[in-house]
Structures are given as structure tokens and as C-alpha cells.
Write a protein that holds these residues in place. Sequence first.
Motif, PDB file in Angstrom:
ATOM      1  N   ASP A 132     -24.362 -47.974 -45.901  1.00 18.27           N
ATOM      2  CA  ASP A 132     -23.401 -47.025 -45.335  1.00 18.27           C
ATOM      3  C   ASP A 132     -22.230 -46.714 -46.255  1.00 18.27           C
ATOM      4  OD1 ASP A 132     -20.906 -48.962 -44.425  1.00 18.27           O
ATOM      5  OD2 ASP A 132     -22.839 -49.963 -44.326  1.00 18.27           O
ATOM      6  N   SER A 133     -22.117 -47.423 -47.383  1.00 22.33           N
ATOM      7  CA  SER A 133     -20.875 -47.370 -48.164  1.00 22.33           C
ATOM      8  C   SER A 133     -20.573 -45.984 -48.722  1.00 22.33           C
ATOM      9  CB  SER A 133     -20.913 -48.393 -49.294  1.00 22.33           C
ATOM     10  OG  SER A 133     -20.807 -49.705 -48.794  1.00 22.33           O
ATOM     11  N   VAL A 134     -21.522 -45.369 -49.415  1.00 25.28           N
ATOM     12  CA  VAL A 134     -21.230 -44.092 -50.073  1.00 25.28           C
ATOM     13  C   VAL A 134     -20.946 -43.006 -49.036  1.00 25.28           C
ATOM     14  CG1 VAL A 134     -22.160 -42.276 -51.555  1.00 25.28           C
ATOM     15  CG2 VAL A 134     -22.517 -44.679 -52.155  1.00 25.28           C
ATOM     16  N   GLU A 135     -21.770 -42.907 -48.010  1.00 29.12           N
ATOM     17  CA  GLU A 135     -21.534 -41.894 -46.977  1.00 29.12           C
ATOM     18  C   GLU A 135     -20.207 -42.131 -46.270  1.00 29.12           C
ATOM     19  OE1 GLU A 135     -23.355 -40.278 -42.722  1.00 29.12           O
ATOM     20  OE2 GLU A 135     -24.594 -41.576 -43.994  1.00 29.12           O
ATOM     21  N   GLY A 136     -19.942 -43.384 -45.922  1.00 33.55           N
ATOM     22  CA  GLY A 136     -18.705 -43.684 -45.218  1.00 33.55           C
ATOM     23  C   GLY A 136     -17.477 -43.422 -46.060  1.00 33.55           C
ATOM     24  N   LEU A 137     -17.502 -43.838 -47.314  1.00 34.64           N
ATOM     25  CA  LEU A 137     -16.357 -43.600 -48.200  1.00 34.64           C
ATOM     26  C   LEU A 137     -16.132 -42.108 -48.415  1.00 34.64           C
ATOM     27  CD1 LEU A 137     -16.927 -46.375 -50.904  1.00 34.64           C
ATOM     28  CD2 LEU A 137     -15.130 -46.326 -49.149  1.00 34.64           C
ATOM     29  N   THR A 138     -17.209 -41.372 -48.550  1.00 33.55           N
ATOM     30  CA  THR A 138     -17.090 -39.921 -48.750  1.00 33.55           C
ATOM     31  C   THR A 138     -16.420 -39.262 -47.547  1.00 33.55           C
ATOM     32  OG1 THR A 138     -19.035 -39.927 -50.181  1.00 33.55           O
ATOM     33  CG2 THR A 138     -18.388 -37.816 -49.233  1.00 33.55           C
ATOM     34  N   ARG A 139     -16.775 -39.700 -46.353  1.00 35.12           N
ATOM     35  CA  ARG A 139     -16.125 -39.158 -45.153  1.00 35.12           C
ATOM     36  C   ARG A 139     -14.660 -39.557 -45.091  1.00 35.12           C
ATOM     37  NH1 ARG A 139     -20.036 -40.148 -39.985  1.00 35.12           N
ATOM     38  NH2 ARG A 139     -18.111 -39.472 -38.934  1.00 35.12           N
ATOM     39  N   LEU A 140     -14.387 -40.805 -45.372  1.00 38.39           N
ATOM     40  CA  LEU A 140     -13.005 -41.291 -45.296  1.00 38.39           C
ATOM     41  C   LEU A 140     -12.115 -40.611 -46.328  1.00 38.39           C
ATOM     42  CD1 LEU A 140     -13.925 -45.028 -44.782  1.00 38.39           C
ATOM     43  CD2 LEU A 140     -12.620 -43.629 -43.149  1.00 38.39           C
ATOM     44  N   LYS A 141     -12.703 -40.239 -47.443  1.00 42.04           N
ATOM     45  CA  LYS A 141     -11.952 -39.607 -48.534  1.00 42.04           C
ATOM     46  C   LYS A 141     -11.466 -38.209 -48.173  1.00 42.04           C
ATOM     47  CE  LYS A 141     -12.730 -38.401 -53.384  1.00 42.04           C
ATOM     48  NZ  LYS A 141     -13.223 -38.986 -54.634  1.00 42.04           N
ATOM     49  N   ARG A 142     -12.062 -37.599 -47.167  1.00 40.71           N
ATOM     50  CA  ARG A 142     -11.649 -36.245 -46.796  1.00 40.71           C
ATOM     51  C   ARG A 142     -10.182 -36.191 -46.375  1.00 40.71           C
ATOM     52  NH1 ARG A 142     -16.680 -35.187 -42.689  1.00 40.71           N
ATOM     53  NH2 ARG A 142     -18.373 -35.265 -44.228  1.00 40.71           N
ATOM     54  N   ARG A 143      -9.716 -37.255 -45.743  1.00 43.34           N
ATOM     55  CA  ARG A 143      -8.347 -37.242 -45.233  1.00 43.34           C
ATOM     56  C   ARG A 143      -7.459 -38.297 -45.877  1.00 43.34           C
ATOM     57  NH1 ARG A 143      -8.313 -37.948 -39.101  1.00 43.34           N
ATOM     58  NH2 ARG A 143      -9.154 -35.828 -39.179  1.00 43.34           N
ATOM     59  N   HIS A 144      -8.048 -39.346 -46.361  1.00 42.72           N
ATOM     60  CA  HIS A 144      -7.277 -40.473 -46.884  1.00 42.72           C
ATOM     61  C   HIS A 144      -7.510 -40.635 -48.385  1.00 42.72           C
ATOM     62  CE1 HIS A 144      -6.762 -41.790 -42.672  1.00 42.72           C
ATOM     63  NE2 HIS A 144      -8.040 -41.467 -42.539  1.00 42.72           N
ATOM     64  N   THR A 145      -6.519 -41.174 -49.077  1.00 42.57           N
ATOM     65  CA  THR A 145      -6.736 -41.623 -50.446  1.00 42.57           C
ATOM     66  C   THR A 145      -7.422 -42.974 -50.372  1.00 42.57           C
ATOM     67  OG1 THR A 145      -4.815 -40.449 -51.312  1.00 42.57           O
ATOM     68  CG2 THR A 145      -5.595 -42.343 -52.580  1.00 42.57           C
ATOM     69  N   ILE A 146      -8.542 -43.109 -51.056  1.00 49.95           N
ATOM     70  CA  ILE A 146      -9.295 -44.367 -51.016  1.00 49.95           C
ATOM     71  C   ILE A 146      -9.265 -45.030 -52.388  1.00 49.95           C
ATOM     72  CG2 ILE A 146     -10.751 -43.578 -49.108  1.00 49.95           C
ATOM     73  CD1 ILE A 146     -13.048 -43.227 -51.142  1.00 49.95           C
ATOM     74  N   CYS A 147      -8.983 -46.326 -52.376  1.00 53.13           N
ATOM     75  CA  CYS A 147      -8.920 -47.063 -53.639  1.00 53.13           C
ATOM     76  C   CYS A 147      -9.452 -48.471 -53.430  1.00 53.13           C
ATOM     77  CB  CYS A 147      -7.478 -47.118 -54.159  1.00 53.13           C
ATOM     78  SG  CYS A 147      -6.357 -48.144 -53.177  1.00 53.13           S
ATOM     79  N   MET A 205      -9.395 -42.975 -31.947  1.00 51.98           N
ATOM     80  CA  MET A 205      -8.224 -43.612 -32.533  1.00 51.98           C
ATOM     81  C   MET A 205      -7.679 -42.804 -33.695  1.00 51.98           C
ATOM     82  SD  MET A 205      -8.695 -47.654 -32.244  1.00 51.98           S
ATOM     83  CE  MET A 205      -9.282 -48.441 -30.757  1.00 51.98           C
ATOM     84  N   ALA A 206      -7.779 -41.514 -33.615  1.00 52.55           N
ATOM     85  CA  ALA A 206      -7.332 -40.666 -34.707  1.00 52.55           C
ATOM     86  C   ALA A 206      -5.823 -40.736 -34.905  1.00 52.55           C
ATOM     87  CB  ALA A 206      -7.761 -39.224 -34.458  1.00 52.55           C
ATOM     88  N   GLU A 207      -5.077 -41.300 -33.890  1.00 47.94           N
ATOM     89  CA  GLU A 207      -3.624 -41.393 -34.041  1.00 47.94           C
ATOM     90  C   GLU A 207      -3.243 -42.410 -35.102  1.00 47.94           C
ATOM     91  OE1 GLU A 207      -4.799 -44.339 -30.808  1.00 47.94           O
ATOM     92  OE2 GLU A 207      -5.348 -42.300 -31.397  1.00 47.94           O
ATOM     93  N   ALA A 243     -14.907 -44.444 -40.089  1.00 50.16           N
ATOM     94  CA  ALA A 243     -14.571 -43.013 -40.214  1.00 50.16           C
ATOM     95  C   ALA A 243     -14.480 -42.371 -38.840  1.00 50.16           C
ATOM     96  CB  ALA A 243     -15.602 -42.303 -41.080  1.00 50.16           C
ATOM     97  N   GLU A 244     -15.400 -42.689 -37.969  1.00 52.86           N
ATOM     98  CA  GLU A 244     -15.387 -42.094 -36.630  1.00 52.86           C
ATOM     99  C   GLU A 244     -14.147 -42.556 -35.858  1.00 52.86           C
ATOM    100  OE1 GLU A 244     -19.179 -43.247 -35.099  1.00 52.86           O
ATOM    101  OE2 GLU A 244     -20.258 -41.667 -36.218  1.00 52.86           O
ATOM    102  N   GLN A 245     -13.781 -43.825 -36.001  1.00 54.38           N
ATOM    103  CA  GLN A 245     -12.585 -44.320 -35.295  1.00 54.38           C
ATOM    104  C   GLN A 245     -11.316 -43.660 -35.817  1.00 54.38           C
ATOM    105  OE1 GLN A 245     -12.197 -48.543 -34.412  1.00 54.38           O
ATOM    106  NE2 GLN A 245     -14.365 -48.876 -34.955  1.00 54.38           N
ATOM    107  N   LEU A 246     -11.346 -43.251 -37.085  1.00 58.36           N
ATOM    108  CA  LEU A 246     -10.183 -42.571 -37.678  1.00 58.36           C
ATOM    109  C   LEU A 246     -10.263 -41.051 -37.491  1.00 58.36           C
ATOM    110  CD1 LEU A 246      -9.756 -44.706 -40.901  1.00 58.36           C
ATOM    111  CD2 LEU A 246      -8.161 -44.582 -38.976  1.00 58.36           C
ATOM    112  N   GLY A 247     -11.215 -40.592 -36.696  1.00 58.11           N
ATOM    113  CA  GLY A 247     -11.301 -39.165 -36.361  1.00 58.11           C
ATOM    114  C   GLY A 247     -11.988 -38.325 -37.405  1.00 58.11           C
ATOM    115  N   LEU A 248     -12.839 -38.929 -38.222  1.00 60.01           N
ATOM    116  CA  LEU A 248     -13.535 -38.189 -39.281  1.00 60.01           C
ATOM    117  C   LEU A 248     -15.036 -38.120 -38.985  1.00 60.01           C
ATOM    118  CD1 LEU A 248     -11.623 -39.806 -42.215  1.00 60.01           C
ATOM    119  CD2 LEU A 248     -11.679 -37.369 -41.745  1.00 60.01           C
TER     120      LEU A 248
END
Length: 233
Positions: free
Chosen positions: A105-120, A1-3, A228-233
Motif C-alpha cells: 500500500d505504500s506507494v499508492e498511499g503516499l501518492t494520495r497523502l502527497k496531494r494535500r500534505h508535504t511528505i518526508c 477525520m478531515a479536520e 489517507a481516507e481518515q485525512l479526507g483524501l
Amino acid sequence: MAEIAPKILAFDVFGTVVDWHGSIAAEVAQLFPEVDGDAFALAWREGYKPAMARVMSGELGWTRIDDLHRMILDDILPRFGLGALPENERRALNRVWHRLNAWPDSVEGLTRLKRRHTICTLSNGNIGLLTDMAKHAGLPWDCVLSAEVFRAYKPDPRTYLGVADVFDVAPAEVMLVAAHQDDLAAARQCGLLTAYIERPHEFGAARPKDVSPDPANTLHARDFIDLAEQLGL
């Protein structure tokens, strides 16, 4: 679902990112062995929405969550035989909300999501509380947003639309990530994308939550790593 590529991922915090119940129950049980930490944590949290409702109705002026937590704490202490707890210990106990532990899973997941998205954050917690919590739990936020910024608690539309305004993006470029379907429903009404995160033990292992998918959400994920995986990260 990276789209599906929102620019901003805004996270509910209590229950979604951090384990408020397990953290509070453990600390209370350690400090006061005679007290049922599980019941204490649940009682404290049960006062949360009624306290916010007093502010939203105008009965109370704008009040930080830290101060609402203290009001609730003072109310429940006698129920647990702690009515004589001195002021300094009450203040210290109230700050347990500043040191809640993250889900595994929070820190690892947020770190991955942060690579492409702004997280707040998008939490009813106040800025000082959320910042202390991030330091304690190692949460890698790009930005800490709070109901305190908008002078409105979720589910007021000013909170969800406020995120889009802060980052100068359209509401549809923001995704609310939460473990609470009512929060997500309110965000959808404001035009945000939504991702539900399963936190079946938010209220403790003895009280598993129904984490069934709601097809109205954009995404449904087991945890942040799955998201993160569903968002292609």
C-alpha cells in the motif's frame, strides 16, 4: 477525520514504509541457500539498537546507519557460517538495506497523502540509503530527512523538533507516521501529532506483532490508504 490537517507528514521508514524483514530474508535465502534468511534478517536487525546506543553513549562518534549495519553484519556472519565472505561480497550484501521493497500500500498511499500534505522521511537511516531506497521502491517523497541531518538518532527530541524547524512550522503541525509505539510516544512528548500504522508482519508472518490501538495517538490506521481516507483524501 478531515479536520485533522497537519502540514507535514513525517514517516518512519524501516518497517513502516518498507518491509525490511521480507526483503532481507528473501535476498539472503537467494544468495546463500544454506542460510536461514528469516533468522539472518532478525539477527541483523537485533543489533540495530545496541549499535545506536554505542553512539548515543559517546563510545562511538557520530556513525551513519550504513556503517552501523556493516559493523553488525561483520559480527553476525560467522554465526551463519559466512565468516569467510570476502570484502566485496560483504559490501554488496550490506547495501541490501538500500533496496528494500515497499509494503503493497505504500506507494499508492503516499501518492494520495502527497496531494494535500508535504511528505518526508524521518528515519535513522542515512540520506544516501534513504534516497537509494526511494529510487528502488518508487517512494514519492517531497523531502528526505534523516538522523544524519540532525546528528542525532530517534528518539532524541532534536529529530522530531528538527522536522518542524526545517519546514518552519509548529510541532503540532507535524504528524509522525510510524509502526512503532515508542517512536510515536517520543514524538508526542515533543508536541507532534501521531499516526500508528499496523504492520503486523514486520518481523515476518510467523511472528505477528501486537497492533492494538493506543488512544494516545491522534490516528490509528490499517495502512497508508486507510490513513489517507481518515485525512479526507
